[in-house]
Write a protein that holds these residues in place. Sequence first.
Motif, PDB file in Angstrom:
ATOM      1  N   THR A  37      15.110  17.073  34.917  1.00 33.77           N
ATOM      2  CA  THR A  37      15.297  16.279  36.135  1.00 33.77           C
ATOM      3  C   THR A  37      14.272  15.171  36.289  1.00 33.77           C
ATOM      4  N   GLY A  38      13.154  15.255  35.631  1.00 38.13           N
ATOM      5  CA  GLY A  38      12.106  14.255  35.761  1.00 38.13           C
ATOM      6  C   GLY A  38      11.210  14.470  36.967  1.00 38.13           C
ATOM      7  N   LYS A  39      11.498  15.462  37.775  1.00 43.28           N
ATOM      8  CA  LYS A  39      10.691  15.757  38.955  1.00 43.28           C
ATOM      9  C   LYS A  39       9.518  16.653  38.577  1.00 43.28           C
ATOM     10  N   GLU A  40       8.497  16.622  39.433  1.00 39.48           N
ATOM     11  CA  GLU A  40       7.363  17.519  39.220  1.00 39.48           C
ATOM     12  C   GLU A  40       7.682  18.882  39.803  1.00 39.48           C
ATOM     13  N   LYS A  41       7.259  19.919  39.105  1.00 38.92           N
ATOM     14  CA  LYS A  41       7.444  21.276  39.620  1.00 38.92           C
ATOM     15  C   LYS A  41       6.161  22.062  39.413  1.00 38.92           C
ATOM     16  N   ARG A  42       6.013  23.093  40.198  1.00 42.59           N
ATOM     17  CA  ARG A  42       4.846  23.973  40.122  1.00 42.59           C
ATOM     18  C   ARG A  42       5.007  24.985  39.002  1.00 42.59           C
ATOM     19  N   HIS A  75       7.126  35.636  32.053  1.00 44.82           N
ATOM     20  CA  HIS A  75       6.964  36.385  33.298  1.00 44.82           C
ATOM     21  C   HIS A  75       7.893  35.815  34.349  1.00 44.82           C
ATOM     22  N   LYS A  76       7.966  36.476  35.519  1.00 44.66           N
ATOM     23  CA  LYS A  76       8.861  36.058  36.587  1.00 44.66           C
ATOM     24  C   LYS A  76       8.167  35.265  37.688  1.00 44.66           C
ATOM     25  N   CYS A  77       6.851  35.103  37.626  1.00 46.63           N
ATOM     26  CA  CYS A  77       6.101  34.471  38.707  1.00 46.63           C
ATOM     27  C   CYS A  77       6.378  32.971  38.771  1.00 46.63           C
ATOM     28  N   THR A  78       6.789  32.492  39.943  1.00 44.45           N
ATOM     29  CA  THR A  78       7.064  31.073  40.151  1.00 44.45           C
ATOM     30  C   THR A  78       5.907  30.357  40.826  1.00 44.45           C
ATOM     31  N   ALA A  79       4.780  31.021  41.012  1.00 47.08           N
ATOM     32  CA  ALA A  79       3.575  30.460  41.645  1.00 47.08           C
ATOM     33  C   ALA A  79       3.845  30.021  43.076  1.00 47.08           C
ATOM     34  N   CYS A  80       4.661  30.782  43.801  1.00 46.43           N
ATOM     35  CA  CYS A  80       4.965  30.424  45.190  1.00 46.43           C
ATOM     36  C   CYS A  80       3.785  30.713  46.117  1.00 46.43           C
TER      37      CYS A  80
END
Length: 156
Positions: free
Chosen positions: A91-96, A62-67
């Motif tokens: 990248t090792g970073k946390e993302k939603r 899906h296209k939803c990025t949970a913004c």
Amino acid sequence: MVKYIKNLLLGIWHLLQGLYIAWLNFVRPKVTEQYPENRGKVFPHERLRGELIMPHNENNEHKCTACGICETNCPNGTIQVISKKVSDEETGKEKRVLDRYTYDLGCCIYCALCTMTCPQGAIAWSTNFEHALFTKAKLVQQLNHEGSTLMKKKKE
């Protein structure tokens, strides 16, 4: 006296106009759709706001990025975007990441603020208009499919 007769004739004239329109509608062919009997033959207009959907492709993406913009703009809290944080391998970073996208059809006022403000175009309206159920709890739907992921951006 002249004003009285003028108003009386004007009233009769308007009455005759109304009767003329009623008789025209009486003799015109009827265009009423017999809905339950013609269920497969009745197609709603393409712009009908029946229920909210989240389109997925064949890979369950899906296209939803949970913004959460759709949830913020919903005037009565119909939409709930529940996200979780995961670490990105690159990248090792946390993302939603979207965990659950719930939609309460019983509370929706069909204003379309959610679809107009979605920056990704992740949600849309379907033309499904049959929502008759026996319990109100069944009107709460999860729009993202189980195991679905975010669609990868195409590199050009």
